[in-house]
Write a protein that holds these residues in place. Structure first.
Motif, short mmCIF file in Angstrom:
data_model
loop_
_atom_site.label_atom_id
_atom_site.label_comp_id
_atom_site.label_asym_id
_atom_site.label_seq_id
_atom_site.Cartn_x
_atom_site.Cartn_y
_atom_site.Cartn_z
N LEU A 98 -21.46 18.17 61.99
CA LEU A 98 -22.08 16.89 61.59
C LEU A 98 -21.88 15.83 62.65
CD1 LEU A 98 -21.00 16.88 57.83
CD2 LEU A 98 -23.36 16.85 58.65
N LYS A 99 -20.69 15.87 63.30
CA LYS A 99 -20.41 14.88 64.35
C LYS A 99 -21.37 15.08 65.54
CE LYS A 99 -15.89 13.99 65.19
NZ LYS A 99 -14.41 14.04 65.10
N GLU A 100 -21.71 16.34 65.80
CA GLU A 100 -22.68 16.61 66.88
C GLU A 100 -24.06 16.15 66.47
OE1 GLU A 100 -22.91 20.57 68.51
OE2 GLU A 100 -20.75 20.51 68.92
N GLN A 101 -24.38 16.39 65.20
CA GLN A 101 -25.70 16.01 64.69
C GLN A 101 -25.88 14.49 64.63
OE1 GLN A 101 -26.29 18.02 60.96
NE2 GLN A 101 -28.29 17.08 60.61
N TYR A 102 -24.79 13.77 64.33
CA TYR A 102 -24.85 12.30 64.22
C TYR A 102 -23.83 11.68 65.17
CZ TYR A 102 -27.15 13.58 59.83
OH TYR A 102 -27.98 14.13 58.88
N PRO A 103 -24.11 11.69 66.46
CA PRO A 103 -23.12 11.18 67.41
C PRO A 103 -22.93 9.66 67.26
CG PRO A 103 -25.16 11.76 68.55
CD PRO A 103 -25.34 12.17 67.12
N GLY A 104 -21.75 9.20 67.62
CA GLY A 104 -21.50 7.75 67.62
C GLY A 104 -21.07 7.19 66.28
N CYS A 105 -20.89 8.06 65.27
CA CYS A 105 -20.47 7.57 63.94
C CYS A 105 -18.95 7.50 63.86
CB CYS A 105 -20.90 8.54 62.85
SG CYS A 105 -22.65 8.49 62.49
N THR A 106 -18.44 6.56 63.07
CA THR A 106 -17.03 6.62 62.67
C THR A 106 -16.99 7.53 61.43
OG1 THR A 106 -16.50 4.45 63.53
CG2 THR A 106 -15.07 5.27 61.79
N VAL A 107 -16.12 8.54 61.48
CA VAL A 107 -16.07 9.49 60.35
C VAL A 107 -15.03 9.00 59.35
CG1 VAL A 107 -15.83 11.88 59.63
CG2 VAL A 107 -16.72 11.35 61.92
N VAL A 108 -15.52 8.59 58.19
CA VAL A 108 -14.66 8.06 57.13
C VAL A 108 -14.48 9.15 56.07
CG1 VAL A 108 -14.43 6.28 55.35
CG2 VAL A 108 -15.53 5.72 57.54
N ALA A 109 -13.23 9.58 55.89
CA ALA A 109 -12.97 10.67 54.93
C ALA A 109 -12.26 10.12 53.71
CB ALA A 109 -12.10 11.74 55.58
N TYR A 110 -12.81 10.41 52.55
CA TYR A 110 -12.10 10.11 51.31
C TYR A 110 -10.78 10.88 51.38
CZ TYR A 110 -11.97 9.15 46.21
OH TYR A 110 -11.67 8.69 44.95
N ILE A 111 -9.73 10.31 50.83
CA ILE A 111 -8.41 10.98 50.91
C ILE A 111 -8.42 12.32 50.15
CG2 ILE A 111 -7.32 9.87 48.91
CD1 ILE A 111 -4.86 9.52 51.02
N ASN A 112 -9.40 12.47 49.24
CA ASN A 112 -9.56 13.73 48.50
C ASN A 112 -10.18 14.79 49.41
OD1 ASN A 112 -9.36 11.52 46.70
ND2 ASN A 112 -10.19 12.72 45.03
N ASN A 139 -17.52 -0.29 63.94
CA ASN A 139 -18.73 0.51 64.12
C ASN A 139 -19.71 0.31 62.95
OD1 ASN A 139 -20.60 2.39 64.89
ND2 ASN A 139 -19.14 4.07 65.14
N ASP A 140 -21.00 0.22 63.26
CA ASP A 140 -22.01 0.05 62.21
C ASP A 140 -22.56 1.38 61.72
OD1 ASP A 140 -21.74 -2.62 62.21
OD2 ASP A 140 -23.46 -3.03 63.51
N LYS A 141 -22.16 2.47 62.40
CA LYS A 141 -22.65 3.80 61.97
C LYS A 141 -21.51 4.57 61.33
CE LYS A 141 -25.40 6.33 64.63
NZ LYS A 141 -25.75 7.00 65.92
N ILE A 142 -21.66 4.87 60.05
CA ILE A 142 -20.57 5.50 59.28
C ILE A 142 -21.02 6.86 58.75
CG2 ILE A 142 -19.05 5.22 57.25
CD1 ILE A 142 -18.66 2.95 59.28
N LEU A 143 -20.25 7.88 59.07
CA LEU A 143 -20.45 9.19 58.41
C LEU A 143 -19.39 9.25 57.31
CD1 LEU A 143 -21.56 12.08 58.15
CD2 LEU A 143 -20.04 12.75 60.00
N PHE A 144 -19.83 9.15 56.06
CA PHE A 144 -18.90 9.03 54.93
C PHE A 144 -18.86 10.37 54.19
CE2 PHE A 144 -17.18 7.92 50.89
CZ PHE A 144 -16.45 6.75 51.07
N ILE A 145 -17.65 10.98 54.15
CA ILE A 145 -17.53 12.29 53.49
C ILE A 145 -16.33 12.31 52.54
CG2 ILE A 145 -18.64 13.68 55.28
CD1 ILE A 145 -15.84 14.16 56.44
N PRO A 146 -16.29 13.19 51.53
CA PRO A 146 -17.41 13.99 51.03
C PRO A 146 -18.09 13.37 49.81
CG PRO A 146 -15.35 14.89 50.21
CD PRO A 146 -15.01 13.61 50.93
N ASP A 147 -17.58 12.25 49.29
CA ASP A 147 -18.08 11.77 48.00
C ASP A 147 -19.28 10.83 48.16
OD1 ASP A 147 -18.56 10.85 45.48
OD2 ASP A 147 -16.48 10.38 45.00
N ILE A 148 -20.44 11.34 47.87
CA ILE A 148 -21.67 10.56 48.03
C ILE A 148 -21.73 9.38 47.05
CG2 ILE A 148 -23.13 11.96 46.50
CD1 ILE A 148 -25.23 11.89 48.74
#
Ligand code: 13P
Ligand code: SF4
Length: 307
Positions: A98-112, A139-148
């Protein structure tokens, strides 16, 4: 107090063990815990406990978080099968793709999430800290996982505060909270027309949008205790309605649905806690040192930004 609870109190003192319990645990377990709280509070407490051994009554990612923050401690999980289905939904390999697919994102992971997954993310959040932390990220680009659902809630709160960020979500969420529908809310509100509706952001947007208050398990409890209202529909794991009923006997608490039960959280029983202290049950959490170091970045960043 029951005989078994007295034995637990005696044993934990004798063996110098700290018992941490998530608020979704049974009432009789909360009564023997040194600290009870939501995911964020438990991770903070984990850094403060003076004991050399910590017993986590909750699910596996919570015990892993304790181990990551205190690698020198022996960390026990109260029931070896108590996992969180949401935490198993994504693996590190998929996140790297996913990081390759959406470069430049900050990856925010739910603690779960698993410790392994945290090694490839930038910052962790909990339900009580997610909005504030995401707002603070440069960063304005956020990859938020996994809880939509939590992700959508954070996005809406950012927008409401005039902060526009681009969010990328992948399919995921809590099977327990996501089961709740607008129909469940309609039925509960019809049955209890005078009750305020308090909800966890792991629920779907059409459920969350009908709430009088949205927050983590602890925030929901605090809100209900402080409120002048007398009746509440509780839109999170049903144990919270029960705990609140003990704490506030003059108020009335209703469950949103009898199906709002996390079977993983409910696996742990008082005898499990006792047997864990005796060393004949539970699971000791072990993590590779590299996993601890990489995953810790993510949790430290959460504690720094969320504090
Ligand atoms: P909080 O305890 O952070 O509110 O999260 C709820 C939950 O689902 C824990 O697994
Ligand atoms: Fe996981 Fe949902 Fe259970 Fe929390 S309530 S432990 S998110 S399955």
């Amino acid at each position: 107090m029951k005989h078994l609870q007295e034995e637990i109190l005696r044993l934990k003192k004798e063996k110098d063990i700290c018992i941490l319990a998530h608020s979704y645990q049974a009432h009789e377990i909360l009564e023997v815990a040194d600290f009870v709280g939501d995911s964020y509070q438990l991770s903070v407490k984990a850094t403060e406990a003076p004991q050399k051994t910590v017993l986590m009554c909750g699910v596996k990612f919570m015990a892993e978080t304790v181990k990551i923050l205190s690698p020198e401690k022996t960390v026990l999980l109260s029931h070896p099968d108590a996992g969180c289905p949401m935490a198993e939904q994504l693996d590190a390999e998929t996140v790297l793709q996913l990081k390759e697919q959406y470069p430049g994102c900050t990856v925010v992971a739910y603690i779960n999430t698993t410790a392994e997954l945290k090694t490839v993310c930038d910052v962790c959040v909990t339900s009580s800290s997610a909005v504030e932390i995401v707002k603070k990220l440069p960063n304005d680009k956020i990859l938020f996982i996994p809880d939509i659902n939590l992700g959508n809630y954070v996005k809406a709160q950012c927008l409401a505060a005039g902060i526009e960020k681009q969010f990328i979500f992948v399919h995921g969420g809590c099977p327990t909270h996501a089961k709740m529908t607008a129909k469940d809310v309609e039925k509960a509100k019809a049955a209890y027309p005078n009750a305020l509706f308090l909800v966890h952001p792991e629920c779907r947007p059409e459920v969350v949008s009908q709430a009088d208050f949205v927050g983590s398990t602890s925030a929901i409890m605090q809100y209900a205790k402080k409120s002048d209202a007398k009746e509440f529909i509780i839109g999170t794991e049903n144990s919270i309605a029960e705990h609140l009923q003990y704490d506030c006997p003059d108020k009335l608490f209703y469950v949103l649905s009898k199906d709002l039960v996390c079977h993983n959280m409910k696996l742990t029983t008082l005898p499990d806690v006792y047997n864990c202290l005796r060393g004949i049950s539970g699971e000791e959490i072990t993590l590779e040192p590299e996993v601890i170091t990489s995953a810790r970045r993510c949790i430290d960043e959460m504690l720094r930004l969320g504090g």
